[in-house]
Design a protein around this motif. Structure first.
Motif, short mmCIF file in Angstrom:
data_model
loop_
_atom_site.label_atom_id
_atom_site.label_comp_id
_atom_site.label_asym_id
_atom_site.label_seq_id
_atom_site.Cartn_x
_atom_site.Cartn_y
_atom_site.Cartn_z
N LYS A 45 0.87 -1.20 0.00
CA LYS A 45 -0.11 0.12 0.00
C LYS A 45 0.86 1.23 -0.10
O LYS A 45 2.10 0.99 0.49
N PHE A 46 0.42 2.21 -0.41
CA PHE A 46 0.97 3.49 -0.43
C PHE A 46 0.54 4.66 0.39
O PHE A 46 -0.77 4.69 0.32
N GLY A 47 1.21 5.66 0.73
CA GLY A 47 0.88 6.81 1.74
C GLY A 47 1.85 7.85 1.75
O GLY A 47 3.06 7.67 1.23
N THR A 48 1.61 8.93 2.71
CA THR A 48 2.56 9.69 2.83
C THR A 48 2.82 9.97 4.21
O THR A 48 1.80 9.88 5.17
N VAL A 118 1.60 6.93 8.90
CA VAL A 118 1.50 7.21 7.48
C VAL A 118 -0.08 7.52 7.23
O VAL A 118 -0.99 6.77 7.68
N ARG A 119 -0.34 8.43 6.50
CA ARG A 119 -1.85 8.56 5.93
C ARG A 119 -1.99 7.81 4.73
O ARG A 119 -1.23 8.46 3.65
N MET A 120 -2.46 6.67 4.72
CA MET A 120 -2.77 5.83 3.47
C MET A 120 -3.36 6.64 2.35
O MET A 120 -4.29 7.70 2.59
N ASP A 121 -3.31 6.23 1.22
CA ASP A 121 -3.84 6.71 0.00
C ASP A 121 -5.39 6.81 0.28
O ASP A 121 -6.17 7.49 -0.51
N ASP A 122 -6.04 5.83 1.02
CA ASP A 122 -7.59 5.78 1.03
C ASP A 122 -8.01 6.56 2.12
O ASP A 122 -9.38 6.38 2.53
N GLY A 123 -7.32 7.46 2.78
CA GLY A 123 -7.28 8.14 3.82
C GLY A 123 -7.18 7.70 5.21
O GLY A 123 -7.27 8.52 6.13
N ARG A 124 -7.04 6.53 5.37
CA ARG A 124 -6.94 5.98 6.86
C ARG A 124 -5.48 6.26 7.22
O ARG A 124 -4.40 6.76 6.39
N TYR A 125 -5.46 6.19 8.49
CA TYR A 125 -4.01 6.32 9.17
C TYR A 125 -3.58 5.26 9.84
O TYR A 125 -4.03 4.23 10.35
N MET A 126 -2.25 4.92 9.77
CA MET A 126 -1.40 3.71 10.17
C MET A 126 -0.10 4.15 10.72
O MET A 126 0.50 4.74 10.22
N ALA A 127 0.01 3.57 11.80
CA ALA A 127 1.45 3.79 12.68
C ALA A 127 2.15 2.30 12.37
O ALA A 127 1.64 1.22 12.89
N VAL A 128 3.49 2.47 12.10
CA VAL A 128 4.47 1.41 12.04
C VAL A 128 5.53 1.62 12.99
O VAL A 128 6.34 2.68 12.67
N VAL A 146 4.44 -2.32 3.56
CA VAL A 146 4.47 -3.89 2.94
C VAL A 146 3.85 -4.67 4.01
O VAL A 146 4.50 -4.46 5.36
N GLN A 147 2.85 -5.24 3.71
CA GLN A 147 2.08 -6.09 4.95
C GLN A 147 2.29 -7.54 4.47
O GLN A 147 1.83 -8.15 3.44
N ASP A 148 2.70 -8.40 5.60
CA ASP A 148 2.44 -9.83 5.44
C ASP A 148 1.65 -10.35 6.66
O ASP A 148 2.16 -10.44 7.93
N GLY A 149 0.41 -10.43 6.52
CA GLY A 149 -0.37 -10.84 7.60
C GLY A 149 -0.30 -9.65 8.57
O GLY A 149 -0.71 -8.74 8.21
N GLY A 150 -0.18 -10.07 9.90
CA GLY A 150 0.12 -8.80 10.94
C GLY A 150 1.39 -8.04 11.08
O GLY A 150 1.60 -7.00 11.60
N THR A 151 2.39 -8.56 10.12
CA THR A 151 3.59 -7.99 10.14
C THR A 151 3.49 -6.85 8.97
O THR A 151 3.27 -6.87 7.93
N MET A 152 4.06 -5.55 9.39
CA MET A 152 4.14 -4.26 8.46
C MET A 152 5.48 -3.62 8.65
O MET A 152 6.26 -3.88 9.63
N ARG A 153 6.00 -3.01 7.32
CA ARG A 153 6.94 -2.35 7.33
C ARG A 153 7.08 -1.27 6.58
O ARG A 153 6.43 -1.28 5.41
N VAL A 154 7.84 0.00 6.79
CA VAL A 154 7.69 1.23 6.00
C VAL A 154 9.00 1.25 5.11
O VAL A 154 9.81 1.00 5.78
N THR A 155 8.89 1.18 4.06
CA THR A 155 10.02 1.46 3.12
C THR A 155 9.65 2.56 1.91
O THR A 155 8.75 3.02 1.85
N ARG A 156 10.75 2.91 1.29
CA ARG A 156 10.69 3.62 0.19
C ARG A 156 10.41 3.10 -1.25
O ARG A 156 10.73 1.82 -1.34
#
Length: 156
Positions: A45-48, A118-128, A146-156
């Motif tokens: 997923k992408f966001g800002t 991160v503010r996701m492109d769909d408008g939701r917020y997520m903290a990693v 990048v999400q694999d089940g419950g595991t997420m990471r922020v990358t460029r």
């Protein structure tokens, strides 16, 4: 024959186990994957980035530090006195060494982390939260989640 010669081998083994603890913790950075994550489909997923703050990641608390510290403390404590005094010293040394070994393990494996909101492109917020590998994320920057089940990471 002095104390180090009598107990050197056991002391060395316990010390090596305690030092090895620092290499047991897996990396929690955004660009490090476990072997089990290889060749798996992951959701992207992408966001800002909205904000970034430094956090502390607690260290590992496995039995290794406690056991190694207990062994070293028991060996050291047994050299105090003779007979029952040596037995009491060994027990007290093992308990104190176990507590110290556990604290050393947790301290050695503690690391610096970042919480990236991160503010996701769909408008939701997520903290990693992940280990700080010096990526230097900044507010306003476009990133991937990048999400694999419950595991997420922020990358460029």
């Amino acid at each position: 024959m002095d104390w180090i010669q009598r107990n050197g081998r056991a002391l060395l083994l316990a010390l090596v186990a305690l030092i090895g603890v620092s290499g047991c913790a897996g990396s929690l950075t955004g660009d490090t994957y476990s072997r089990g994550e290889a060749r798996r489909a992951m959701v992207v997923k992408f966001g800002t980035v909205q904000s970034v703050r430094l956090v502390k990641l607690e260290g590992t608390k496995s039995p290794v530090g406690t056991i190694a510290g207990g062994a070293i403390g028991g060996i050291a404590g047994s050299s105090i006195g003779r007979g029952k005094g040596a037995a009491v010293g060994a027990v007290l040394g093992a308990v104190a060494g176990g507590l110290a070994g556990s604290a050393v393990e947790e301290g050695v494996t503690r690391s610096q982390g970042v919480e990236v909101t991160v503010r996701m492109d769909d408008g939701r917020y997520m903290a990693v939260v992940q280990e700080d590998a010096g990526e230097g994320f900044r507010a306003g920057e476009r990133v991937r989640i990048v999400q694999d089940g419950g595991t997420m990471r922020v990358t460029r």
